[in-house]
Design a protein around this motif. Structure first.
Motif, PDB file in Angstrom:
ATOM      1  N   UNK A   1       0.833  -1.196   0.000  1.00  9.57           N
ATOM      2  CA  UNK A   1       0.000   0.000   0.000  1.00  9.57           C
ATOM      3  C   UNK A   1       0.865   1.242   0.000  1.00  9.57           C
ATOM      4  N   UNK A   2       0.359   2.298   0.583  1.00 19.61           N
ATOM      5  CA  UNK A   2       1.133   3.552   0.659  1.00 19.61           C
ATOM      6  C   UNK A   2       2.435   3.342   1.410  1.00 19.61           C
ATOM      7  N   UNK A   3       3.493   3.869   0.837  1.00 19.58           N
ATOM      8  CA  UNK A   3       4.805   3.738   1.469  1.00 19.58           C
ATOM      9  C   UNK A   3       5.376   2.342   1.376  1.00 19.58           C
ATOM     10  N   UNK A   4       4.699   1.462   0.642  1.00 20.02           N
ATOM     11  CA  UNK A   4       5.199   0.098   0.490  1.00 20.02           C
ATOM     12  C   UNK A   4       4.827  -0.852   1.599  1.00 20.02           C
ATOM     13  N   UNK A   5       4.078  -0.362   2.602  1.00 18.95           N
ATOM     14  CA  UNK A   5       3.669  -1.241   3.704  1.00 18.95           C
ATOM     15  C   UNK A   5       2.678  -2.283   3.178  1.00 18.95           C
ATOM     16  N   UNK A   6       2.883  -3.567   3.516  1.00 21.04           N
ATOM     17  CA  UNK A   6       2.022  -4.616   2.961  1.00 21.04           C
ATOM     18  C   UNK A   6       0.620  -4.605   3.565  1.00 21.04           C
TER      19      UNK A   6
ATOM     20  N   UNK B   1       5.774 -10.654   9.739  1.00 23.78           N
ATOM     21  CA  UNK B   1       5.739 -10.209   8.344  1.00 23.78           C
ATOM     22  C   UNK B   1       5.941  -8.703   8.255  1.00 23.78           C
ATOM     23  N   UNK B   2       6.770  -8.298   7.308  1.00 15.99           N
ATOM     24  CA  UNK B   2       7.171  -6.891   7.257  1.00 15.99           C
ATOM     25  C   UNK B   2       7.224  -6.393   5.817  1.00 15.99           C
ATOM     26  N   UNK B   3       7.510  -5.107   5.689  1.00 16.22           N
ATOM     27  CA  UNK B   3       7.631  -4.456   4.386  1.00 16.22           C
ATOM     28  C   UNK B   3       8.624  -5.208   3.506  1.00 16.22           C
ATOM     29  N   UNK B   4       8.212  -5.505   2.289  1.00 20.64           N
ATOM     30  CA  UNK B   4       9.065  -6.214   1.343  1.00 20.64           C
ATOM     31  C   UNK B   4       8.816  -7.705   1.273  1.00 20.64           C
TER      32      UNK B   4
ATOM     33  N   UNK C   1       7.003 -11.067   0.514  1.00 23.33           N
ATOM     34  CA  UNK C   1       6.010 -11.514  -0.474  1.00 23.33           C
ATOM     35  C   UNK C   1       5.565 -10.381  -1.401  1.00 23.33           C
ATOM     36  N   UNK C   2       6.440  -9.418  -1.628  1.00 23.41           N
ATOM     37  CA  UNK C   2       6.095  -8.278  -2.489  1.00 23.41           C
ATOM     38  C   UNK C   2       6.080  -8.710  -3.950  1.00 23.41           C
ATOM     39  N   UNK C   3       5.175  -8.168  -4.754  1.00 20.46           N
ATOM     40  CA  UNK C   3       5.096  -8.535  -6.165  1.00 20.46           C
ATOM     41  C   UNK C   3       6.441  -8.358  -6.873  1.00 20.46           C
ATOM     42  N   UNK C   4       6.865  -9.407  -7.573  1.00 17.55           N
ATOM     43  CA  UNK C   4       8.107  -9.345  -8.335  1.00 17.55           C
ATOM     44  C   UNK C   4       9.372  -9.505  -7.522  1.00 17.55           C
ATOM     45  N   UNK C   5       9.248  -9.695  -6.221  1.00 20.90           N
ATOM     46  CA  UNK C   5      10.433  -9.814  -5.373  1.00 20.90           C
ATOM     47  C   UNK C   5      10.973 -11.237  -5.373  1.00 20.90           C
ATOM     48  N   UNK C   6      12.214 -11.377  -4.905  1.00 18.91           N
ATOM     49  CA  UNK C   6      12.810 -12.701  -4.762  1.00 18.91           C
ATOM     50  C   UNK C   6      11.973 -13.550  -3.822  1.00 18.91           C
ATOM     51  N   UNK C   7      11.516 -12.980  -2.736  1.00 16.71           N
ATOM     52  CA  UNK C   7      10.749 -13.734  -1.750  1.00 16.71           C
ATOM     53  C   UNK C   7       9.444 -14.277  -2.291  1.00 16.71           C
ATOM     54  N   UNK C   8       8.823 -13.530  -3.201  1.00 20.08           N
ATOM     55  CA  UNK C   8       7.558 -13.979  -3.778  1.00 20.08           C
ATOM     56  C   UNK C   8       7.767 -15.070  -4.820  1.00 20.08           C
TER      57      UNK C   8
END
Length: 198
Positions: free
Chosen positions: A63-68, A81-84, A86-93
């Protein structure tokens, strides 16, 4: 085999890799960690026989500021669970190395991979009729996705040893419960069936 897909449910770095979000939060399971070694030969056999590889990717939408955006039940269960994560396109996802590449990737935001996603649309588009399912967790993403596939008239085979939960008894109970909506098999049995086709 062109009508059959190996559906890999949430076998993502943030769930399983030693450097992923769940490992950092101490949410680990030996049964879950053992899945990639079991499923990799099956994924390779599917590719060799013309089957599809479809992977689902649990996603925390920023969401705003990248907070999930995290559902209340998940925040209570996994407060780390924190910012980053399971983020779209990330290594973790992303799908665990060795299992990929998949032919089709589908983002999901809830237990069922069919909920508010394009999964059914893409499966119908390429003519998939049979799903062979492995992944995590048996009582969450796997069970919900399998039941939703059943009501959509897909033929489903669940890999009993290709799925896992954080508790072995929970896994076993849920596999038994899925017998009413799916065939239950093993990675070895499906591999043997593919070998007989060659």
């Amino acid at each position: 085999m062109d009508k059959t897909a190996l559906l890999l449910v949430d076998l993502q770095n943030d769930f399983i890799h030693p450097d992923g979000a769940y490992a950092r939060g101490e949410a680990k399971s030996e049964d879950i960690a053992a899945l990639p070694a079991r499923l990799t030969p099956l994924a390779e056999a599917f590719r060799a026989n013309g089957g599809w590889i479809v992977s689902t990717h649990f996603t925390l939408v920023p969401g705003r500021g990248g907070e999930p955006m995290i559902s209340d039940h998940l925040r209570r269960l996994r407060p780390f669970l924190a910012k980053g994560d399971f983020a779209p396109g990330s290594w973790g996802q992303g799908l665990l190395e060795g299992l990929g590449p998949s032919d089709i990737e589908v983002e999901k935001v809830a237990f069922s991979a069919f909920y508010m996603s394009r999964l059914e649309w893409v499966l119908r588009k390429v003519g998939i009729e049979h799903l062979v399912v492995g992944g995590i967790v048996t009582n969450g993403g796997v069970a919900s996705t399998v039941r939703d596939a059943h009501v959509r008239d897909f033929h489903v085979t669940v890999l009993a040893d290709g799925c896992a939960a954080f508790d072995a008894e929970v896994h076993k109970t849920n596999i038994e419960a899925l017998r009413s909506v799916a065939d239950i098999s093993s990675c070895e049995q499906v591999l043997a069936g593919l070998a007989s086709r060659s």
